[in-house]
Design a protein around this motif. Structure first.
Motif, mmCIF file in Angstrom:
data_model
loop_
_atom_site.group_PDB
_atom_site.id
_atom_site.type_symbol
_atom_site.label_atom_id
_atom_site.label_comp_id
_atom_site.label_asym_id
_atom_site.label_seq_id
_atom_site.Cartn_x
_atom_site.Cartn_y
_atom_site.Cartn_z
ATOM 1 N N LYS A 172 -36.731 83.441 14.883
ATOM 2 C CA LYS A 172 -37.599 83.678 16.049
ATOM 3 C C LYS A 172 -37.447 85.081 16.618
ATOM 4 O O LYS A 172 -38.306 85.525 17.363
ATOM 5 C CB LYS A 172 -37.338 82.633 17.126
ATOM 6 C CG LYS A 172 -37.948 81.296 16.790
ATOM 7 C CD LYS A 172 -37.874 80.357 17.972
ATOM 8 C CE LYS A 172 -38.614 79.079 17.661
ATOM 9 N NZ LYS A 172 -38.647 78.173 18.805
ATOM 10 N N ASP A 176 -42.297 84.489 16.127
ATOM 11 C CA ASP A 176 -42.438 83.408 17.089
ATOM 12 C C ASP A 176 -43.895 83.355 17.502
ATOM 13 O O ASP A 176 -44.353 84.119 18.343
ATOM 14 C CB ASP A 176 -41.528 83.625 18.293
ATOM 15 C CG ASP A 176 -41.411 82.377 19.149
ATOM 16 O OD1 ASP A 176 -42.362 81.555 19.135
ATOM 17 O OD2 ASP A 176 -40.389 82.214 19.826
ATOM 18 N N ASN A 182 -45.435 88.139 15.562
ATOM 19 C CA ASN A 182 -45.545 87.656 14.195
ATOM 20 C C ASN A 182 -45.589 88.793 13.200
ATOM 21 O O ASN A 182 -45.374 89.943 13.553
ATOM 22 C CB ASN A 182 -46.778 86.758 14.049
ATOM 23 C CG ASN A 182 -48.056 87.481 14.433
ATOM 24 O OD1 ASN A 182 -48.199 88.674 14.209
ATOM 25 N ND2 ASN A 182 -48.991 86.759 15.007
#
Length: 193
Positions: A172, A176, A182
């Motif tokens: 993450k 995330d 991303n």
């Protein structure tokens, strides 16, 4: 000489023991430049920009990790700049132990037999795929998991291993989707030529 002999015996036994242990470690280990675990997450629908996450993660025996972010641009895979990080060696050992407990070598691949109702009782189209591998001195075991397949205990085990890898490396911090962080953000500095 007689008082010297016990010391010499200890010395020679120590050398022999170190030599044997070194040979054993060399025989059982994999090459340090080869990952012991990989996880590749691929998008479901290839005709548009990939939903996050889309990456190849390599974990090495010493705890080093390399993450290659990816995206789909004009129907082609674009690889971003590799990110290097590290986890504790004990975490690598915990992952390897989890693979062993899950009998990873017996788990089925579903990427090729998506419509096989024995290994894939519930089926959806356009789902993502994860490819997980583990490497040892005996060779590499690779499982392709199409996430559109659900409904067996084996598939739950594969998903749990994939999720454990993500948590162990704290994926993450790079991917995330809920936070909008991303692979597209990670690929901005990379040329698309």
């Amino acid at each position: 000489w007689s008082s010297d002999q016990p010391m010499r015996k200890v010395f020679y036994i120590s050398i022999l023991l170190v030599s044997c242990l070194t040979s054993l470690a060399t025989a059982q280990s994999v090459e340090p430049d080869s990952p012991v675990i990989t996880l590749e997450r691929n998008p479901g629908f290839w005709g548009m920009a990939a939903p996050c996450p889309f990456f190849l993660l390599s974990i090495f025996a010493d705890g080093r990790i390399i993450l290659e972010p990816r995206d789909v641009v004009e129907h082609k895979v674009v690889v971003g700049k590799a990110i290097e990080s590290r986890i504790f060696r004990s975490k690598v050992d915990e992952l390897l132990s989890a693979f062993e407990k899950a009998n990873f070598s017996t788990l089925p691949s579903t990427a090729e037999n998506r419509r096989d109702r024995k290994n894939c009782p519930e089926y959806w189209t356009d789902s993502s795929t994860a490819v997980t591998s583990i490497r040892s001195s005996a060779g590499t075991i690779r499982v392709e998991h199409y996430h559109g397949c659900k409904g067996t205990e084996e598939l739950k085990v594969i998903t749990a291993l994939e999720d454990l890898i993500d948590r162990t490396v704290n994926i993450k911090q790079w991917f995330d989707c809920k936070l909008g962080k991303n692979q597209i953000d990670l690929l901005k500095p990379v040329s698309k030529n």
